[in-house]
Write a protein that holds these residues in place. Structure first.
Motif, short mmCIF file in Angstrom:
data_model
loop_
_atom_site.label_atom_id
_atom_site.label_comp_id
_atom_site.label_asym_id
_atom_site.label_seq_id
_atom_site.Cartn_x
_atom_site.Cartn_y
_atom_site.Cartn_z
N TYR A 99 0.83 -1.21 0.00
CA TYR A 99 0.00 0.00 0.00
C TYR A 99 0.87 1.26 0.00
O TYR A 99 0.58 2.22 -0.71
CB TYR A 99 -0.94 -0.01 1.21
CG TYR A 99 -1.80 1.23 1.29
CD1 TYR A 99 -2.88 1.39 0.43
CD2 TYR A 99 -1.53 2.23 2.22
CE1 TYR A 99 -3.66 2.52 0.49
CE2 TYR A 99 -2.32 3.37 2.29
CZ TYR A 99 -3.38 3.51 1.42
OH TYR A 99 -4.15 4.63 1.47
N ASP A 100 1.95 1.23 0.76
CA ASP A 100 2.84 2.39 0.80
C ASP A 100 3.39 2.70 -0.58
O ASP A 100 3.63 3.85 -0.92
CB ASP A 100 4.03 2.12 1.74
CG ASP A 100 3.59 2.11 3.16
OD1 ASP A 100 2.50 2.66 3.44
OD2 ASP A 100 4.30 1.54 4.00
N ARG A 101 3.59 1.66 -1.37
CA ARG A 101 4.24 1.87 -2.66
C ARG A 101 3.25 2.30 -3.73
O ARG A 101 3.55 3.15 -4.56
CB ARG A 101 4.97 0.59 -3.08
CG ARG A 101 6.23 0.34 -2.24
CD ARG A 101 6.71 -1.09 -2.38
NE ARG A 101 8.00 -1.33 -1.75
CZ ARG A 101 8.21 -1.36 -0.44
NH1 ARG A 101 7.23 -1.11 0.39
NH2 ARG A 101 9.41 -1.62 0.04
N LEU A 102 2.07 1.70 -3.75
CA LEU A 102 1.13 2.00 -4.83
C LEU A 102 -0.09 2.78 -4.39
O LEU A 102 -0.88 3.20 -5.20
CB LEU A 102 0.67 0.70 -5.50
CG LEU A 102 1.53 0.16 -6.63
CD1 LEU A 102 0.76 -0.90 -7.39
CD2 LEU A 102 1.94 1.27 -7.59
N LYS A 103 -0.27 2.98 -3.09
CA LYS A 103 -1.43 3.69 -2.54
C LYS A 103 -2.75 3.06 -2.96
O LYS A 103 -3.73 3.74 -3.25
CB LYS A 103 -1.43 5.17 -2.96
CG LYS A 103 -0.23 5.95 -2.45
CD LYS A 103 -0.26 6.08 -0.94
CE LYS A 103 1.07 6.60 -0.41
NZ LYS A 103 1.49 6.00 0.81
N THR A 104 -2.77 1.76 -3.09
CA THR A 104 -4.03 1.07 -3.33
C THR A 104 -3.98 -0.29 -2.65
O THR A 104 -2.90 -0.84 -2.45
CB THR A 104 -4.31 0.89 -4.84
OG1 THR A 104 -5.43 0.02 -4.98
CG2 THR A 104 -3.12 0.29 -5.55
N ARG A 105 -5.16 -0.76 -2.26
CA ARG A 105 -5.21 -2.07 -1.61
C ARG A 105 -6.09 -3.03 -2.41
O ARG A 105 -6.36 -4.12 -1.97
CB ARG A 105 -5.78 -1.94 -0.20
CG ARG A 105 -4.87 -1.28 0.79
CD ARG A 105 -5.50 -1.32 2.15
NE ARG A 105 -6.80 -0.65 2.13
CZ ARG A 105 -7.00 0.57 2.59
NH1 ARG A 105 -6.01 1.23 3.14
NH2 ARG A 105 -8.18 1.13 2.51
N GLN A 106 -6.57 -2.57 -3.57
CA GLN A 106 -7.45 -3.42 -4.36
C GLN A 106 -6.64 -4.58 -4.93
O GLN A 106 -5.55 -4.39 -5.46
CB GLN A 106 -8.06 -2.61 -5.51
CG GLN A 106 -8.93 -1.46 -5.04
CD GLN A 106 -10.10 -1.91 -4.21
OE1 GLN A 106 -10.81 -2.84 -4.57
NE2 GLN A 106 -10.29 -1.29 -3.05
#
Lengths: 498, 470
Positions: free
Chosen positions: A348-355
């Motif tokens: 999440y820190d890297r891509l700012k998504t959790r999908q």
């Protein structure tokens, strides 16, 4: 005698006071080092406690008893084999949270660290307290820092989730407060040790049990009051999710053993069908729900509900295996869920998504991550050789003794668990690398992440192969606990469930 | 035996009021000096009051005036809180141009009225005290006379309060008619179960319920709280409530003690209605003073719950509740006085938005106060409720306990909403940071009392345990 338990409780609080007076510089490194120093000191203190703890004694040890409200309530703390492991789990997870803060919390770090440290004080207090009122103070006090952690540092729907978390938990807990006061007037004391000796009259037990149950069921969480958990987990920052999953949920499991079963054994037997059915629904239904999740954190949150279903199932078998399995499951779930949330935090820190659909083929660019994630996934589905297996196995063994049907249904949950965890792993880690993923951003684990994730992975495997140190710590206490419960053994639980 | 020694505090205040009036007439621009002098007078009478030691209950003036542990203790509490109220509101009073010579003098008058009311042992003395404090408060409510809201609130308070005083007097006359006496002790002996007596009792309870704004006699509170100058609102929120609740105790456990079953149902109803309505109606409020008005309605519900029990423990729990309630209110209003930008004071909830970023310490105090008002452990507000429910559950009144605790959950929602606005919402322009010493000191003392209470709850209990009413 040196008040070691009180020092464990108060040390983080002193640390948080200390933090208030530190000027926050731009990079905030000093803040983090102070917090780390304090939590590590607390961790080593708790390891020392484990070292001098005598597992062959079944009574409470290191008991401190001071007058708090004159002639009324004593500040009483002490630990036995059941609670010491939770204390160590807490002191172990907290520094991990603080290390993970590095990349996840970008603003108002000082307040965040203060909230985490106060949280640690309250959580240790919950596991140590031997007086119902003191327990309630610590148990409820945790709402304030957690509300702020979710609300200030959370995601988009943080306000909704924080309110839901707070109000759900509060409704359950106020009923427990009524029950605690009622116990005081019925028995003349709220001292847990004395209450174990005195016992509580049968006619009161059922209502009191229900009041305690309402609080612990919300916190565990059991179906149908589990709905706050996915929201809170998803919106909380990584460190908050870790605290919630690894320790806050365990407070309820611990409460079930220590108070629901310990104080009201007859009512506990009476309500076995209720607990079994709710646990089974939790195991099966939330596993199915987890299968369909598109958000990684939500999936793990639902899997937590399912895993805690095993815990409640095990506790209410009243067998040595069942309760030992429940405790082991709680410790192991504390490690595994913390590790899984941290792993989600990493991507999440890297891509700012959790999908889930935004990830694929991470194994190609993040090999280290793929390895640790594999260990955590296998741990979560309970593969032999990981700590997850032992807990579930013991619980199922205990359940089998009491009710074959229940054990059979619960076993389906194990299969479903394997299904959603492996499918998650397949979708995120295996496959072809998605074109939308920015390879430059997706660097492999940095040294902090490697440190915390690998230490968790090692513990999960070590306890999987060699659970002896944990089981040895609590087996005498549980043996004694069950024997003093005075539960009629020939009671046929199978018939009741039908 | 007319021993004036026991009423020196009252005498001192009344003489000082006259002296201050003379000073105000003869000296120009003396409002500042009179304000300081009044603070000093309150402190001196507090010191005198603390020095009065009694071993038994003292009856004065033909049994119409009584000095016992309860009245001495409550008088001290009232004097201390009056001092802090004036101490922290000085800046507000000065900047809003309401620092006239009458302002502190009226406060002293209402204080005197409360002290007489608390010590009364006779219907007539009681009524004199009640009216003295009420009349002073009517004027104070409309003190900011250029402000239309303030005038409205003064008028509203006056009309409704006069109505309730009328009911009270009618009740007193009924009681006198059926018991042949105005003295509390004689009334309690002469009471028997006649409808006239019960009617009289109900009227008296209604009149008193109005003074503590218990539902369904609460309608004046939100408007008066909002309209009055904040320095008067804090007075309204604390002093008359303590005095009126003490009188409640005196009436219920004095003249009406034989009618316990009759009034218990009434008080339980007042208590439950106040708890629930206070919690529900506060949810939609936008003004902080209106919010705290509804909050104080529900807090009075809890304090009344302690009175329904009929034991000394219940009464003591109510008194503890009142003390913690007054500390929390003092802290809350000190925070309100700090919301000032260029000599303008702010009182809407939206004005708090993002307070935590620019004013971390003030926001932290707000946080502690609001969670304490909501009754979350380990803050002082939790213990206040805890003692009440201890007393209530001892008598197995589970319904009252469960309703009360569920009402705290509803109430928690609107406190959380304020916290949400302070902590989660976008920030606004900075407030002034230069504060008067009195304000800072009041806030620090009261907030640390809220935060530290759990360390030593005995400290407060020690003073309460010798208050035995029954």
């Amino acid at each position: 005698m040196f008040p070691i338990l009180s020092s464990l409780i108060i040390l983080p609080l002193i640390g948080s006071l200390f933090l208030i007076f530190i000027r926050s510089s731009e990079k905030n490194t000093s803040l983090k080092y102070v917090a780390l120093f304090i939590t590590f000191a607390n961790f080593f203190l708790s390891l020392y406690l484990w070292n001098i703890f005598d597992p062959s004694i079944s009574t409470f040890q290191f008991v401190e008893n001071r007058i708090w409200i004159e002639g009324f309530i004593n500040y009483k703390v002490g630990i036995d084999g059941i609670s010491i492991l939770f204390v160590i789990l807490t002191t172990f997870i907290t520094p991990i949270c603080i290390i993970s803060v590095n990349s996840t919390v970008t603003y108002r770090l000082k307040e965040f660290l203060i909230a985490i440290l106060i949280m640690e004080t309250l959580m240790i207090g919950v596991f140590c307290s031997l007086d119902l009122v003191i327990f309630y103070l610590f148990f409820e006090g945790g709402l304030i820092p957690m509300f702020l952690i979710i609300g200030i540092w959370g995601g988009n729907r943080r306000v909704y989730s924080a309110f839901k978390f707070f109000l759900f938990t509060l409704v359950g807990s106020v009923l427990m407060l009524v029950a605690i006061i009622a116990i005081y007037w019925i028995s003349g004391t709220t001292d847990v040790e004395k209450l174990y000796e005195l016992g509580i009259q049968e006619e009161y037990q059922k209502l009191l049990w229900l009041a305690f149950f309402s609080s612990f069921a919300v916190k565990t969480p059991m179906w149908p009051v589990h709905t706050w958990l996915p929201d809170a987990h998803v919106e909380a920052p990584t460190a908050g999710s870790v605290l919630l999953a690894a320790i806050l949920l365990k407070m309820a499991g611990y409460g079930f053993i220590r108070f629901s079963v310990g104080l009201f054994p007859l009512a506990s037997i009476y309500f076995v069908p209720l607990v079994y059915s709710l646990s089974l629904i939790a195991i099966i239904y939330t596993s199915l729900v987890a299968l369909m999740q598109e958000d990684m954190k939500k999936l793990i949150a639902y899997s937590s509900v399912a895993h805690m279903g095993f815990v409640t199932l095990g506790i209410f078998t009243f067998t040595q295996q069942g309760i030992e399995g429940s405790i082991f499951q709680m410790i192991s779930h504390g490690l595994i869920s913390a590790a899984l949330f941290l792993s989600v935090g990493v991507v999440y820190d890297r891509l700012k998504t959790r999908q889930i659909k935004d990830f694929s083929g991470l194994v190609n660019i993040m090999p280290k991550y793929a390895i640790v994630m594999m260990i955590f996934t296998l741990g979560a589905l309970g593969l032999p050789g990981t700590s997850g297996f032992i807990g579930e196995f013991l619980v199922l063994m205990g359940t089998f003794k009491k009710s074959i049907i229940t054990a059979a249904i619960a076993s389906i949950g194990v299969i479903l668990g394997a299904a959603y965890m492996l499918w998650l792993y397949k979708r995120v880690v295996f496959g072809n690398l998605l074109k939308t993923i920015d390879v430059k951003k997706m660097v492999d684990l940095n040294k902090y992440e490697t440190l915390i994730l690998s230490s968790l992975a090692i513990l999960i495997i070590v306890f999987g192969f060699y659970p002896e140190p944990l089981i040895k710590t609590y087996s005498t206490s549980i043996d004694n606990f069950i024997n003093t419960l005075n539960v009629p053994t020939e009671l046929s639980l199978t018939e009741k469930i039908k | 035996m007319n021993n004036l020694y026991f009423i020196i505090p009252e005498l001192f205040i009344s003489l000082s009021v006259m002296a201050l009036l003379v000073l105000g007439v003869f000296k120009n621009n003396s409002s500042n000096i009179i304000f300081y002098f009044s603070c000093l007078i309150i402190l001196i009478s507090l010191a005198i009051n603390l020095n009065i030691n009694i071993t038994q209950t003292i009856f004065l003036f033909n049994n119409s005036y009584v000095v016992d542990h309860l009245s001495l203790f409550i008088k001290s509490i009232i004097l201390i809180s009056a001092f802090f109220v004036m101490f922290c509101s000085y800046n507000y009073v000065r900047l809003n141009n309401i620092l006239k010579i009458e302002y502190p003098i009226l406060i002293l008058c209402s204080l005197l009225g409360m002290m007489v009311m608390i010590s009364s042992n006779d219907l007539i003395v009681f009524y004199i005290g009640l009216e003295l404090q009420s009349l002073a408060l009517y004027v104070l409510a409309s003190f900011n006379r250029d402000n239309i809201l303030s005038s409205e609130s003064g008028l509203k308070y006056f009309v409704l309060s006069a109505l309730s005083s009328g009911l009270l007097l009618y009740g007193c006359s009924l009681i006198y008619g059926f018991s042949n006496s105005t003295n509390f002790d004689e009334i309690s002996q002469n009471f028997n179960f006649q409808y006239g007596v019960i009617f009289g009792m109900v009227f008296v309870i209604v009149g008193l319920a109005f003074k503590i704004s218990a539902v369904p006699f609460h309608m004046w509170a939100p408007d008066v709280y909002q309209g009055s100058p904040t320095s008067v609102t804090v007075l309204f929120a604390i002093l008359p409530k303590i005095a009126a609740l003490t009188v409640f105790i005196k009436f219920l456990y004095g003249p009406f003690i034989n009618l316990f079953e009759e009034w218990q149902a009434i008080i339980i109803f007042l208590s439950i209605a106040s708890m629930i309505l206070g919690a529900v109606a506060a949810i939609g409020q936008k003004n902080l003073k209106r919010l705290i008005a509804y909050s104080s309605i529900s807090h009075m519900g809890y304090a009344l719950a302690g009175l329904t029990v009929g034991t000394n423990q219940g009464i003591q729990s109510s008194i503890i509740y009142l003390i913690i309630y007054l500390i929390m209110n003092l802290a809350f209003f000190s925070c309100l006085f700090m919301l000032k930008r260029k000599d303008k004071f702010y009182e809407n909830i939206e004005d708090l938005s993002g307070l935590s970023k620019k004013h971390p310490i003030l926001a932290l105090s707000f946080l502690a106060i609001l969670f304490s008002l909501a009754g979350i452990p380990p803050l002082a507000g939790f213990f206040a409720k805890f003692y009440i429910f201890m007393a209530v559950i001892e008598k197995e009144m589970y319904f009252l306990a469960i309703v009360g605790l569920l009402a705290t959950v509803i109430a928690a929602f609107y406190y959380l909403r304020v916290i949400k606005i302070i902590y989660f919402d976008p920030e606004q322009e900075k407030f002034d940071t230069s504060m008067s010493l009195g304000l800072k000191l009041t806030l620090i003392l009261s907030t640390s009392a809220i935060l530290m209470y759990f360390l030593n709850p005995n400290l407060l209990n020690k003073y309460i345990t010798n208050i035995l009413v029954i």
